[in-house]
Enzyme design. Sequence first.
Site, short mmCIF file in Angstrom:
data_model
loop_
_atom_site.label_atom_id
_atom_site.label_comp_id
_atom_site.label_asym_id
_atom_site.label_seq_id
_atom_site.Cartn_x
_atom_site.Cartn_y
_atom_site.Cartn_z
CB SER A 422 3.33 13.35 -50.92
OG SER A 422 3.95 12.26 -50.28
CG ASP A 604 5.09 7.50 -56.43
OD1 ASP A 604 5.97 7.12 -55.65
OD2 ASP A 604 4.31 8.43 -56.18
CG HIS A 637 6.35 10.64 -54.29
ND1 HIS A 637 5.10 10.07 -54.25
CD2 HIS A 637 6.43 11.42 -53.19
CE1 HIS A 637 4.45 10.49 -53.18
NE2 HIS A 637 5.23 11.30 -52.51
#
Length: 711
Positions: A422, A604, A637
Amino acid sequence: MSTSQSAHINGSAALGKSAVEFAQQAEKLSHRLPQDSNGNESNNDGVAVEALFPAPHDPVIVTADGNRLPAVSFEEAHKLNLLREELERSNHIAPRAEDEAVSLPVEEKKNATSNDSPEGTLRKSMPPSHTNPLFPPLPLYGPPSLLRDIQCRLLRISSFFLGLAFLSVIVLGALFTSILPFFQGLWQRMLGQDPDADRPFFEEEKRRRALRRDNERRWKRRRSFTRARGSEDGGDQEENDSDSVVGGFVEGGPDPIVCDVGYYARRVGLDVEEFQVQTEDGFIIDLWHVYDPREYTPLPAEERAHRGPDVFTEPPRTRHPSPTTKPPKFPVLLMHGLLQSSGAYCVNDDDSLAFFLCKSGFDVWLGNNRCGFRPKHVLLEYADPRMWCWNIRQMGVFDLPALTSRVLYETGFARIGLISHSQGTTQTLVALAKEQRPELGERLTVFCALAPAAYAGPLIGKMYFKFMRVISPAMFRLLFGIHAFLPIMMTMHSLLPPRVYGWLGYKVFSFLFNWTDRRWDRGLRDRMFQFAPVFVSAESMRWWLGRECFAKHKCILSTKDEWRAEEREDQQHQHQQVQQHKKGSTAWYNRQAPPFALWVCGNDCLVDGEKLLRRFERGREPEVDVVHSRVLEGYEHLDVIWAMDAVDRVFTEVREVLWKTCGARERARCRVPVGCEDVEEWIRPERGGGGGGGDGDGGGLQSSSSEDLSA
């Protein structure tokens, strides 16, 4: 008066003016004013003396005592150096010993050494710098003063109440949206149904939960039996037993929820030592080393302290003899996501990525960004706004190289593998850009990006994110301050019981970022939120969510107009190789970039990883070799690091990519990781006319199937 006397007087006046201007500029950029509160002369150690440029447009300020201050604008740093050089040429001040180091970008050195013609002076007064619309200049906060302190105090008060109100709305929204699912689950139970029966790993979750209960019951029986025998023998076994529980993990014993990576490492037979690392702008950040205590002896605390702000300059540490004769492990650095620490890689017992890689045969290092759980700087205090004047650019340009440099120093390797998740992928993508610190790529064997955050997903259009994008920068600072972003979250972390905090943390983050725990081991979920949130700067969150940067352009290195124009061009010239050269002209990276491997979550909503994949597929990055890519259908995610099947779908592939890209020298020197015995070495292809990221068989984008990993 003679002409020579007049020239001398004019020269002295000019010199005096330069000295005054230098003193004024230094005062503006200093840690503290060179006088104490009574106007008396004080120690000048905190006075700014020059600017260094670790990256072409990212200066840091050096003080008289050799310490560092965070970044200021290019123009302010450039002006300080020019004034200093003028005084040095006139012998008004002595050159610094550090001047042998690079203190100006290459183009600035050319200007600084130009002749004294009017044209040369004009060039020096107009530095060849431009402001990237994605990285607008940060505010310049000078040394403490009464007015500045009053302004900071007022902003802290306003942001406390307004930020608390904002957070309360978010928490109430999260709780409100949980009401309907709660009653639906209650109704199903009344009908004799299990509301969790549709979870993908329902049976495995039940098995693990039962196993944990059985282990705890057996431990309690053993403990009761031992205590009873100890009482009969007149011993103090109970006291010793309780001491052992407090001292660390006891196999099969209680499983408290704690914010301690070392505890979770000891649960699986490993341990952790903590290093301190200083960045080039003076922040002290944490680096955790995961090790097997049967093979490695931790270093003394004094050897784990920070070693100053310089990176990539020290020869590797002289290692102590290993108690085993096994070959060394190849080192890997892991970087975490937004509002997290690298403890996120350690919460799933043996199925945690950090522990999986360590037991597979890698030397695992966990990097943390500035501030984290304990904000620290060599000069600045928590209340100083300069402590918090940074965003993703500084995290990439300063934090990542400092952590990489320390791992290289400790392990003695020339290159390491990097895994990021991320926001960790964002700071890496920013750092490796050819305008930032492309030389970092030469220290990495591969960049493994998990849920890469380069393009915004549909979640950026949610109401509360739109609100942050609509308000002005001044209103943003009034709401969230100029220090830490919503520090009350850290207070709640320390006050609430761990299970309550874990439950509430999941509800809030799920509400904000639209993810679920369907693929996680729900019995461990409360652990997962013990390592989040951490301290981040309000400026960093403004970069992500404010009206000027990521939320506006929906990309980290291209403006909205640029990437939309590229997409229109692709639609008009699809599959035409004649366009490859033109596409490469907008590349973010040069030949110094390491190989990339990407794992994109198919469900996501937070980021759009498939846009990044298309950037490589369509030849936008001809100098980048993508050695592996996979779209993980159904993954959200955080599933890429926390899903119960992440070991099979992600971690084994990461392990093989790390090994196949580490290079022939390292493969010959290091032990072969478990499961990589048949993985062949990857050879970087020679560059042809088509580039490394084009379509077809000649490009660098490898197949997404795991069978092709050793190809």
